[in-house]
Design an enzyme around this catalytic site. Sequence first.
Site, PDB file in Angstrom:
ATOM      1  N   LYS A 257      57.080  46.024  -9.088  1.00 54.22           N
ATOM      2  CA  LYS A 257      56.586  44.706  -8.678  1.00 54.22           C
ATOM      3  C   LYS A 257      55.133  44.786  -8.252  1.00 54.22           C
ATOM      4  CE  LYS A 257      57.119  42.707  -4.675  1.00 54.22           C
ATOM      5  NZ  LYS A 257      57.678  41.990  -3.532  1.00 54.22           N
TER       6      LYS A 257
ATOM      7  N   ARG B  27      63.148  36.555  -2.071  1.00 60.73           N
ATOM      8  CA  ARG B  27      63.926  37.701  -1.576  1.00 60.73           C
ATOM      9  C   ARG B  27      63.582  37.993  -0.115  1.00 60.73           C
ATOM     10  NH1 ARG B  27      60.172  41.554   0.276  1.00 60.73           N
ATOM     11  NH2 ARG B  27      59.428  42.940  -1.368  1.00 60.73           N
TER      12      ARG B  27
ATOM     13  N   ALA C 168      54.978  41.003  10.592  1.00 59.85           N
ATOM     14  CA  ALA C 168      54.260  42.277  10.620  1.00 59.85           C
ATOM     15  C   ALA C 168      54.612  43.107   9.398  1.00 59.85           C
ATOM     16  CB  ALA C 168      54.588  43.039  11.901  1.00 59.85           C
ATOM     17  N   ASP C 169      53.724  43.068   8.390  1.00 59.44           N
ATOM     18  CA  ASP C 169      53.967  43.825   7.167  1.00 59.44           C
ATOM     19  C   ASP C 169      52.795  44.744   6.852  1.00 59.44           C
ATOM     20  OD1 ASP C 169      52.105  41.976   6.533  1.00 59.44           O
ATOM     21  OD2 ASP C 169      53.106  41.214   4.746  1.00 59.44           O
TER      22      ASP C 169
END
Lengths: 318, 318
Positions: B67, B111, B225-226
């Site tokens: 992806k 998702r 928070a990524d």
Amino acid sequence: MLDLSRAEIEAAVDLDRAFIALEEGFKAAAAGQVQMPPVGYLGFPAHNGDCHIKFGHIAGDPIFVVKIATGFYDNPAKGLPTTSGMMIALSAETGAVVAILRDEGWLTDLRTALAGAIATRAGMRADARRIGIVGAGTQARFQIRAAAHLLREREPCFAVWARSPEKLEALRRDLEGEGIAIESVVELEALCAQSEALITVTPAAVPIIHGDWIRPGTHITALGADAPGKQELDSALVALADTRIADSLEQSLDHGEFAAAAAVGLIDAGDCVELGAVLAGDVPARRSDDDITIADLTGIAVQDIAIARVVLDGVGRQ
Amino acid sequence: MLDLSRAEIEAAVDLDRAFIALEEGFKAAAAGQVQMPPVGYLGFPAHNGDCHIKFGHIAGDPIFVVKIATGFYDNPAKGLPTTSGMMIALSAETGAVVAILRDEGWLTDLRTALAGAIATRAGMRADARRIGIVGAGTQARFQIRAAAHLLREREPCFAVWARSPEKLEALRRDLEGEGIAIESVVELEALCAQSEALITVTPAAVPIIHGDWIRPGTHITALGADAPGKQELDSALVALADTRIADSLEQSLDHGEFAAAAAVGLIDAGDCVELGAVLAGDVPARRSDDDITIADLTGIAVQDIAIARVVLDGVGRQ
């Protein structure tokens, strides 16, 4: 969004522009102008396959590229090509997908061949024209075509050794059909003795070329070792070379042709230079006609970016 | 090779099957059955953008997925969507490209929302139905829709706080148009006090939710928070929680919501559990109705594999 088939991609590539783009890419990489994170890897041992995901961005370039390249080594027995994959070019200004290049692995084969010819020209003596090819697979054909094109002014002649006489003969016939004469050589040691430059493209896991076979002045471009456990040149040969050139020092010393010699302490990073620095004229590839020089090419994302750019330029996009 | 547009992809997704596929994916990941190398990352600071490349394979699955997801945060000012990208499904048996999913980031949004609803259902009390949403961007809408679907039997009610009253009102109108009633809340502390579950979806870089605002029994699912430097919950809140659930322990402790508390030694990996283990019933999300539980979702490749599979199943492929 552009969506190109392999046939459209092949038609869009101008070889001379591609060589220039690759050279500029290597220079940019050596100059630290390219974002190239570690290569992504997935393994599929149940089907003898793997997938490499390369991605990167050249500072200032309006696009960046993600390449997916698969190799499934039992495919030929199923009547399928070993390699497959695609490249995706995206805008470095908006993130939008600019182009899907459904090259089925052809661009990887091509850019690998272009890099081989570039490294060989950079490392070989100015008067050299006898080129020995070790291996007779798909990439051997690509290497010969690329070197025949890039070195055409010095009228190169090609001799090839391969483990399989049948594959060697098939390669000879194929390239003869394209107007490139090939001498078949039965003994690898004899090929090494007669060649001014060697290009090795085998999946060897144990060294097949030994230091005492190589005459002074020879240049070797090694392309086979692209993963841990692969090695074409013996470590003594790597150690005795006067110049060691890598497309990526980090990769070459980790899993390329220079890894085995580095692992036993025969060489270290300080004994190697990057191809881009040689191409930029920052360091010489050789200091004398007697030098033995080795270039190890493991493949880096900037090649994919450069070749994708050539395709997009070829179809008048970006 | 299948080539699907966003509209075709949206039409192919069955939500109930997607929830099941995501849950199974999280369980497989927690059980060590998923090859998920570190996420690839490219940054484009000159255009306030980035690109994440996620790839992985569930053992035994005939496909694997790569992806590419971009986020360019100045795009809205240019009239362009912030996120973009695509997924590529390839055969894990031959390496051939099976499908190109030109979802433009929609599958990632979806998702992520499904995971939020799954984690919220897993963590919240069995009798809870008052859900507070923190943030009013695209993902806030997706989270509400997903939670409204997954939790429909307990008739959830939604209240939302956002920094911008205009965005909050726009979200309220949009979802009202879809038949989902939204209560707008002016004070974040009041939202925290009235909610039995909170879902946070902001890009906050300093904590906006404090430990002493949270009542016993509350569950929080944090999605903002990524990346390093982002944090929605204060470290005291993370430390006082009775259960800390992460989609990926490694990611959460490195650059997710649990990173700040771990960095100062308030918690460590042993104080956290993985969502897949909770879903599999291996560890409980809560031991009492008074427990405070936190789920931190940073996003993992198995979600992409699972949602790609749902799309392919939806169009009758593979």
